[in-house]
Scaffold this motif. Structure first.
Motif, PDB file in Angstrom:
ATOM      1  N   ALA A 196       0.819  -1.390   0.148  1.00  0.00           N
ATOM      2  CA  ALA A 196      -0.117   0.017   0.116  1.00  0.00           C
ATOM      3  C   ALA A 196       0.891   1.390   0.203  1.00  0.00           C
ATOM      4  CB  ALA A 196      -0.875  -0.084   1.287  1.00  0.00           C
ATOM      5  N   SER A 197       1.780   1.241  -1.124  1.00  0.00           N
ATOM      6  CA  SER A 197       2.514   2.280  -1.027  1.00  0.00           C
ATOM      7  C   SER A 197       2.557   3.190  -2.501  1.00  0.00           C
ATOM      8  CB  SER A 197       4.206   2.197  -0.649  1.00  0.00           C
ATOM      9  OG  SER A 197       4.816   3.426  -0.422  1.00  0.00           O
ATOM     10  N   ALA A 198       3.620   3.662  -2.872  1.00  0.00           N
ATOM     11  CA  ALA A 198       3.638   4.443  -4.231  1.00  0.00           C
ATOM     12  C   ALA A 198       3.016   3.613  -5.433  1.00  0.00           C
ATOM     13  CB  ALA A 198       5.090   4.802  -4.543  1.00  0.00           C
ATOM     14  N   GLY A 240      -1.696  -3.983   2.844  1.00  0.00           N
ATOM     15  CA  GLY A 240      -0.384  -3.428   3.163  1.00  0.00           C
ATOM     16  C   GLY A 240       0.132  -4.115   4.646  1.00  0.00           C
ATOM     17  N   ALA A 241       1.539  -4.110   4.785  1.00  0.00           N
ATOM     18  CA  ALA A 241       1.852  -4.733   5.903  1.00  0.00           C
ATOM     19  C   ALA A 241       2.103  -3.694   6.973  1.00  0.00           C
ATOM     20  CB  ALA A 241       3.649  -4.966   5.619  1.00  0.00           C
ATOM     21  N   GLU A 242       2.204  -2.233   6.507  1.00  0.00           N
ATOM     22  CA  GLU A 242       2.237  -0.990   7.800  1.00  0.00           C
ATOM     23  C   GLU A 242       0.982  -0.744   8.247  1.00  0.00           C
ATOM     24  OE1 GLU A 242       5.800   1.490   6.915  1.00  0.00           O
ATOM     25  OE2 GLU A 242       5.535   0.299   4.863  1.00  0.00           O
ATOM     26  N   TYR A 243       0.700  -0.058   9.348  1.00  0.00           N
ATOM     27  CA  TYR A 243      -0.407   0.218   9.773  1.00  0.00           C
ATOM     28  C   TYR A 243      -0.634   1.693   9.126  1.00  0.00           C
ATOM     29  CZ  TYR A 243      -1.117  -3.221  13.096  1.00  0.00           C
ATOM     30  OH  TYR A 243      -1.405  -4.626  13.622  1.00  0.00           O
ATOM     31  N   HIS A 244       0.284   2.213   8.733  1.00  0.00           N
ATOM     32  CA  HIS A 244       0.033   3.858   8.270  1.00  0.00           C
ATOM     33  C   HIS A 244      -0.772   3.704   6.788  1.00  0.00           C
ATOM     34  CE1 HIS A 244       2.754   5.108  11.241  1.00  0.00           C
ATOM     35  NE2 HIS A 244       3.788   4.267  10.911  1.00  0.00           N
ATOM     36  N   ARG A 245      -1.287   4.722   6.792  1.00  0.00           N
ATOM     37  CA  ARG A 245      -1.992   5.029   5.360  1.00  0.00           C
ATOM     38  C   ARG A 245      -0.906   5.301   4.427  1.00  0.00           C
ATOM     39  NH1 ARG A 245      -6.390   8.616   8.059  1.00  0.00           N
ATOM     40  NH2 ARG A 245      -5.081   8.190   9.811  1.00  0.00           N
ATOM     41  N   PRO A 246      -1.037   5.053   3.078  1.00  0.00           N
ATOM     42  CA  PRO A 246       0.056   5.281   2.377  1.00  0.00           C
ATOM     43  C   PRO A 246       0.809   6.660   2.201  1.00  0.00           C
ATOM     44  CG  PRO A 246      -1.811   4.506   1.082  1.00  0.00           C
ATOM     45  CD  PRO A 246      -2.377   4.828   2.375  1.00  0.00           C
ATOM     46  N   ASP A 260       6.037  16.844   9.453  1.00  0.00           N
ATOM     47  CA  ASP A 260       5.540  15.887  10.296  1.00  0.00           C
ATOM     48  C   ASP A 260       4.963  14.573   9.582  1.00  0.00           C
ATOM     49  OD1 ASP A 260       3.192  16.472   9.195  1.00  0.00           O
ATOM     50  OD2 ASP A 260       2.538  17.395  11.049  1.00  0.00           O
ATOM     51  N   GLU A 261       4.423  13.720  10.073  1.00  0.00           N
ATOM     52  CA  GLU A 261       4.105  12.590   9.459  1.00  0.00           C
ATOM     53  C   GLU A 261       2.876  12.741   8.487  1.00  0.00           C
ATOM     54  OE1 GLU A 261       2.702   9.451  12.320  1.00  0.00           O
ATOM     55  OE2 GLU A 261       1.578   8.488  10.746  1.00  0.00           O
ATOM     56  N   THR A 262       2.098  13.572   8.888  1.00  0.00           N
ATOM     57  CA  THR A 262       0.683  13.962   7.963  1.00  0.00           C
ATOM     58  C   THR A 262       1.285  14.387   6.641  1.00  0.00           C
ATOM     59  OG1 THR A 262      -0.364  14.575   9.792  1.00  0.00           O
ATOM     60  CG2 THR A 262      -1.600  14.970   8.051  1.00  0.00           C
ATOM     61  N   ARG A 263       2.302  15.233   6.480  1.00  0.00           N
ATOM     62  CA  ARG A 263       2.658  15.863   5.360  1.00  0.00           C
ATOM     63  C   ARG A 263       3.485  14.832   4.304  1.00  0.00           C
ATOM     64  NH1 ARG A 263       5.570  21.251   4.566  1.00  0.00           N
ATOM     65  NH2 ARG A 263       5.499  21.395   2.458  1.00  0.00           N
ATOM     66  N   THR A 264       3.709  13.635   4.780  1.00  0.00           N
ATOM     67  CA  THR A 264       4.471  12.544   4.166  1.00  0.00           C
ATOM     68  C   THR A 264       3.319  11.661   3.471  1.00  0.00           C
ATOM     69  OG1 THR A 264       4.575  10.870   5.910  1.00  0.00           O
ATOM     70  CG2 THR A 264       6.359  12.340   5.876  1.00  0.00           C
ATOM     71  N   ARG A 265       2.088  11.977   4.010  1.00  0.00           N
ATOM     72  CA  ARG A 265       1.125  11.129   3.324  1.00  0.00           C
ATOM     73  C   ARG A 265       0.828  11.246   1.712  1.00  0.00           C
ATOM     74  NH1 ARG A 265      -3.391  11.306   7.772  1.00  0.00           N
ATOM     75  NH2 ARG A 265      -2.320  10.214   9.374  1.00  0.00           N
ATOM     76  N   LEU A 266       0.580  10.294   0.886  1.00  0.00           N
ATOM     77  CA  LEU A 266       0.545  10.415  -0.549  1.00  0.00           C
ATOM     78  C   LEU A 266      -0.818  10.937  -0.618  1.00  0.00           C
ATOM     79  CD1 LEU A 266       1.994   6.924  -1.759  1.00  0.00           C
ATOM     80  CD2 LEU A 266       2.864   9.122  -2.324  1.00  0.00           C
ATOM     81  N   GLU A 311     -10.844  -1.142  -0.766  1.00  0.00           N
ATOM     82  CA  GLU A 311     -10.777  -1.540   0.612  1.00  0.00           C
ATOM     83  C   GLU A 311      -9.268  -1.321   1.013  1.00  0.00           C
ATOM     84  OE1 GLU A 311     -11.998  -5.181   3.531  1.00  0.00           O
ATOM     85  OE2 GLU A 311     -12.305  -5.649   1.433  1.00  0.00           O
ATOM     86  N   PHE A 312      -8.974  -0.884   1.968  1.00  0.00           N
ATOM     87  CA  PHE A 312      -7.688  -0.788   2.536  1.00  0.00           C
ATOM     88  C   PHE A 312      -7.567  -2.078   3.607  1.00  0.00           C
ATOM     89  CE2 PHE A 312      -7.441   2.958  -0.006  1.00  0.00           C
ATOM     90  CZ  PHE A 312      -6.082   2.989  -0.543  1.00  0.00           C
ATOM     91  N   VAL A 313      -6.779  -2.815   3.658  1.00  0.00           N
ATOM     92  CA  VAL A 313      -6.512  -3.740   4.587  1.00  0.00           C
ATOM     93  C   VAL A 313      -4.933  -3.611   5.140  1.00  0.00           C
ATOM     94  CG1 VAL A 313      -6.242  -6.112   5.241  1.00  0.00           C
ATOM     95  CG2 VAL A 313      -7.946  -5.583   3.506  1.00  0.00           C
ATOM     96  N   LEU A 314      -4.811  -2.773   6.381  1.00  0.00           N
ATOM     97  CA  LEU A 314      -3.413  -2.443   6.556  1.00  0.00           C
ATOM     98  C   LEU A 314      -3.071  -3.193   7.757  1.00  0.00           C
ATOM     99  CD1 LEU A 314      -3.951   1.468   6.085  1.00  0.00           C
ATOM    100  CD2 LEU A 314      -3.044  -0.033   4.523  1.00  0.00           C
ATOM    101  N   GLY A 315      -1.655  -3.245   8.020  1.00  0.00           N
ATOM    102  CA  GLY A 315      -0.969  -3.678   9.130  1.00  0.00           C
ATOM    103  C   GLY A 315      -1.315  -5.205   9.124  1.00  0.00           C
TER     104      GLY A 315
END
Ligand SMILES: Cc1cc2nc3c(=O)[nH]c(=O)nc-3n(C[C@H](O)[C@H](O)[C@H](O)COP(=O)(O)OP(=O)(O)OC[C@H]3O[C@@H](n4cnc5c(N)ncnc54)[C@H](O)[C@@H]3O)c2cc1C
Length: 375
Positions: A8-10, A32-38, A54-60, A72-76
């Motif tokens: 769930a990334s680029a 996605g393996a990570e809990y973070h949104r992309p 900050d973290e929010t600014r890195t969001r895609l 459907e996003f299945v994260l973590g």
């Protein structure tokens, strides 16, 4: 017709978005393996590590766009196996789709030896947050690795005002990628800013006291004292979960020219190794993640587009931006501008221009890109 994207990334997110843009209305699941949104990785070694973002600014994408995507996003929940078109996950889910897209990126290499506190890698947002927390005043940092990531991290740590040494076996920074001339210029940039370079000698291992890292041992016997060590020795395709899948996995997921690894199974981004004429190519850069995902989405929808990019990456170190189109070679000539300020250089192979490098010259670099042909 359903699509399951693993990663769930680029590349993964772009695949889902491109499918929707092209009118695909059937179910899409993004695992996605990570809990973070992309989120985006390039800022992790630059703006985020520096503390500017900050973290929010890195969001895609903002949440509203992710919702509008109707996927459907299945994260973590990392994928652990692929069986035909069914993906099994750590939590015990089994997800099946008509098309599976593999976009799991890379896993960073580590130095052998026991786990020591104070030793970091940098691939994920959590890695970057942990490294940033460790960069407290007065710590002595050693970056192990003389490639692009090591150079970027050393530059950022230096900008934070900390004492930083970069160690690696090459004679010059990023020499294998960009050649000795550009590597030498990068070295001058780093040295002038205060980075101590220990190049031309391999790293032998780490030393520790009471479970904490205390230094980096070089092959010539020298010891570099360290409170924090960042290992930037490259990364390997994240394909462990594909063992037993029947796919060909050799330094990435091997695909045909349409980025297809098997019937209804595709790969995109850092993890994908596709056929470009007579060879297999794998690229590790941000632009490729997007472009290859666009191609995969088109091919899922039956367009039969061969993937033929002109490779491109950039790196920011101190106030210098390097942009590289095509394939650098050992034969470099300055095409425009002056070394030491802004310039554009051509890389040649058998007289033909195969790569263009820009040093703080984005407009000019784009103009020179026209000399290149597709992979
Ligand atoms: C710190 C850093 C700085 C960078 N800077 C630049 C730069 O300046 N310029 C440039 O061109 N490129 C840069 N890059 C490279 C660029 O970020 C990558 O090429 C790009 O992120 C690749 O995208 P991807 O989607 O293929 O892989 P990734 O971004 O790695 O995404 C893969 C995703 O898959 C997930 N995943 C892995 N295994 C599983 C599993 N088993 N199940 C489910 N999900 C899984 C991962 O958690 C991850 O979210 C940088 C990379 C890093 C790490």
């Amino acid at each position: 017709m359903s699509v399951l994207v693993v990663g769930a990334s680029a590349a993964g997110l772009t695949t889902a978005e491109a499918l929707r843009r092209k009118g695909f209305r059937d179910p899409i699941t993004v695992l996605g393996a990570e809990y973070h949104r992309p989120y985006d990785r390039p800022p992790l070694s630059k703006q985020f590590l520096l503390g500017d973002w900050d973290e929010t600014r890195t969001r895609l994408r903002p949440d509203t766009m992710l919702t509008a995507l109707d996927a459907e996003f299945v994260l973590g929940d990392p994928a652990v196996a692929l069986d035909g078109h069914t993906v099994h996950t750590t939590s015990g889910r089994s997800l099946t789709a008509d098309h599976v897209v593999i976009a799991t990126g890379l896993t960073p290499r580590r130095l052998p030896g026991p786990d020591l506190e104070g030793v970091h890698v940098l691939r994920t947002l959590d890695d970057a947050a942990a490294l940033r927390r460790s960069l407290t005043p007065e710590v002595q940092v050693v970056v192990v690795g003389d490639g692009v990531l090591g150079a970027e991290i050393a530059a950022t740590v230096c900008k934070l005002g900390l004492s930083v040494t970069l160690a690696g076996p090459q004679a010059a920074l990023m020499e294998a990628q960009l050649g000795a001339v550009v590597g030498g210029l990068l070295g001058e940039l780093h040295t002038a800013a205060g980075v101590e370079l220990r190049l031309g000698v391999a790293v032998d291992g780490l030393t520790g006291v009471g479970g904490r890292v205390s230094g980096v041992r070089l092959a010539n016997g020298d010891l570099l004292p360290a409170d924090v060590v960042v290992v930037a020795l490259g990364a390997a395709p994240a394909t462990g979960w594909l063992e037993g899948s029947g796919l060909t996995v050799e330094n990435g997921v091997v695909c045909d020219e349409y980025c297809r690894a098997a019937d209804g199974v595709y790969a995109a981004g850092d993890v994908a190794r596709w056929r470009a004429e007579d060879r297999l190519v794998r690229l590790e850069n941000r632009t490729n993640a997007t472009e290859q995902a666009l191609c995969v989405a088109a091919n899922i929808l039956g367009e039969r587009q061969p993937y033929r990019p002109i490779p491109y990456f950039w790196t920011d170190q101190f106030s210098t931006r390097l942009q590289v189109h095509g394939r650098p070679s050992a034969d470099l000539t300055i095409a425009e501008g002056n070394i030491g300020e802004r310039f554009v250089a051509h890389y040649r192979d058998a007289g033909r221009i195969v790569g263009v490098l820009g040093w703080n010259a984005p407009k000019q670099t784009r103009a020179h890109r026209q000399h290149l042909v597709r992979t």
